[in-house]
Design an enzyme around this catalytic site. Structure first.
Site, short mmCIF file in Angstrom:
data_model
loop_
_atom_site.label_atom_id
_atom_site.label_comp_id
_atom_site.label_asym_id
_atom_site.label_seq_id
_atom_site.Cartn_x
_atom_site.Cartn_y
_atom_site.Cartn_z
N SER A 112 26.02 -54.76 -62.51
CA SER A 112 25.49 -55.61 -61.45
C SER A 112 26.54 -56.68 -61.09
O SER A 112 27.65 -56.35 -60.71
CB SER A 112 24.16 -56.24 -61.88
OG SER A 112 23.49 -56.83 -60.78
N GLU B 27 26.22 -48.32 -56.73
CA GLU B 27 24.78 -48.44 -56.91
C GLU B 27 24.36 -49.78 -56.29
O GLU B 27 25.21 -50.63 -56.02
CB GLU B 27 24.39 -48.36 -58.39
CG GLU B 27 24.98 -49.44 -59.28
CD GLU B 27 24.21 -50.76 -59.27
OE1 GLU B 27 22.98 -50.74 -59.03
OE2 GLU B 27 24.84 -51.81 -59.49
N HIS C 118 20.14 -50.00 -61.51
CA HIS C 118 19.22 -51.03 -62.00
C HIS C 118 17.91 -50.46 -62.54
O HIS C 118 17.03 -51.23 -62.92
CB HIS C 118 18.93 -52.03 -60.88
CG HIS C 118 20.03 -53.02 -60.66
ND1 HIS C 118 21.23 -52.68 -60.06
CD2 HIS C 118 20.13 -54.34 -60.97
CE1 HIS C 118 22.01 -53.75 -59.99
NE2 HIS C 118 21.37 -54.77 -60.54
#
Length: 302
Positions: free
Chosen positions: A111, A205, A274
């Site tokens: 992330s 992502e 995630h």
């Protein structure tokens, strides 16, 4: 480009837990430390790893000091990030990598931690895109990803077989695996930490982005020449995203259309993101991407 590989972990090694971005529920840090102990490692907590300063775990100076300590200390053999969220971009340009180069170690996270992976690769080292403290907590329930992380830290190389997708594009390519969160990569454009795309297998992502935002980011990568220069594309999970019927394309179709004119292999369902399917991948490693009859596989190559 062959990046240097930090030493893999052995029993008794120290693992620092730091929170260089968002604040973390303190209990999750404690439970992650217990998990590391059960693996035979010695967890050491950064001073602000369980702190809170607004949305961050500490002030910029506090978070920077924690991360710098973990990177510099030669007794620390790996650095596990508490969580992503937001905040690394505020401190990455002040990091000093001289100590890290003398005693390289695996940095683990994803992330917002995409920024740190980009910085570490810029200095010539591999890192580990994977689960953070929340996933290692006892209540997480995603033990496949956590078990895989444990094996990777000991030096086991995984292969990744992906479910077929009609949007996959057949082909075979070798290159350096780089990428992470699409929004973060987009935010690094035109900075010193931007992607150097030639010869790379890019993986992406994202979470909680509107479809037209994803389209904007993909077209940024296209217009700037990134998508024309990479050797292959791996598309991970795009979670917590509401499809927009008015746009006329699903999120996967948006990504596929952005690379439609190129001839390198493209594979969806890469197991990062995630959700609970977030297997560890070695950022900066040499890999081979093979897509045949719509079925995709990624293998590490020496």
């Amino acid at each position: 480009m062959n990046l240097n590989k930090p030493p893999y972990l052995k029993a008794g090694d120290k693992v620092a837990i730091v929170s260089p971005a968002g604040a973390v529920v303190p209990e999750l840090i404690d439970e992650a430390a217990e998990t590391l102990r059960s693996w035979g490692y010695q967890p050491v907590l950064g001073r602000s790893s369980q702190g809170k300063c607004g949305r961050f775990s500490g002030s910029d100076d506090e978070r920077l000091a924690d991360l710098q300590w973990a990177m510099d200390d030669p007794s620390i053999r790996a650095v596990l990030c508490g969580r992503g969220g937001y905040g690394c971009v505020r401190i990455v340009d002040r990091l000093d990598f001289q100590g890290f180069k003398k005693s390289p170690k695996w940095l683990i996270g994803f992330s917002d931690i995409t920024i740190l992976h980009a910085a570490i690769s810029l200095h010539g080292f591999q890192s580990m895109h994977g689960a953070m403290a929340k996933a290692l907590a006892h209540s997480a329930g995603n033990w496949d990803a956590v078990s895989a992380l444990r094996r990777c830290l000991k030096g086991e190389q995984l292969s990744y077989d992906m479910p077929s997708c009609r949007l996959n594009r057949d082909g075979m390519a070798k290159g350096t695996l780089v990428g992470g969160n699409l929004s973060i990569l987009y935010g690094l454009r035109a900075t010193p930490f931007d992607i150097s795309p030639k010869g790379k297998i890019l993986f992406i992502e994202d979470i909680s982005e509107r479809p037209y935002h994803i389209d904007r980011m993909m077209h940024n990568l296209k217009l700037s020449g990134v998508l024309a220069q990479i050797s292959g594309l791996l598309v991970g999970e795009f979670t917590d995203i509401d499809e927009d019927p008015s746009f006329g394309q699903t999120v996967k179709e948006i990504v596929a259309s952005a690379v439609n004119e190129y001839d390198y292999p493209v594979a969806f369902n890469f197991p990062v993101g995630h959700g609970t399917t977030n297997l560890p991948v070695v950022h900066g490693a040499e890999v081979q991407l093979t897509v045949a009859d719509g079925v995709a596989r990624v293998d590490y190559v020496e």
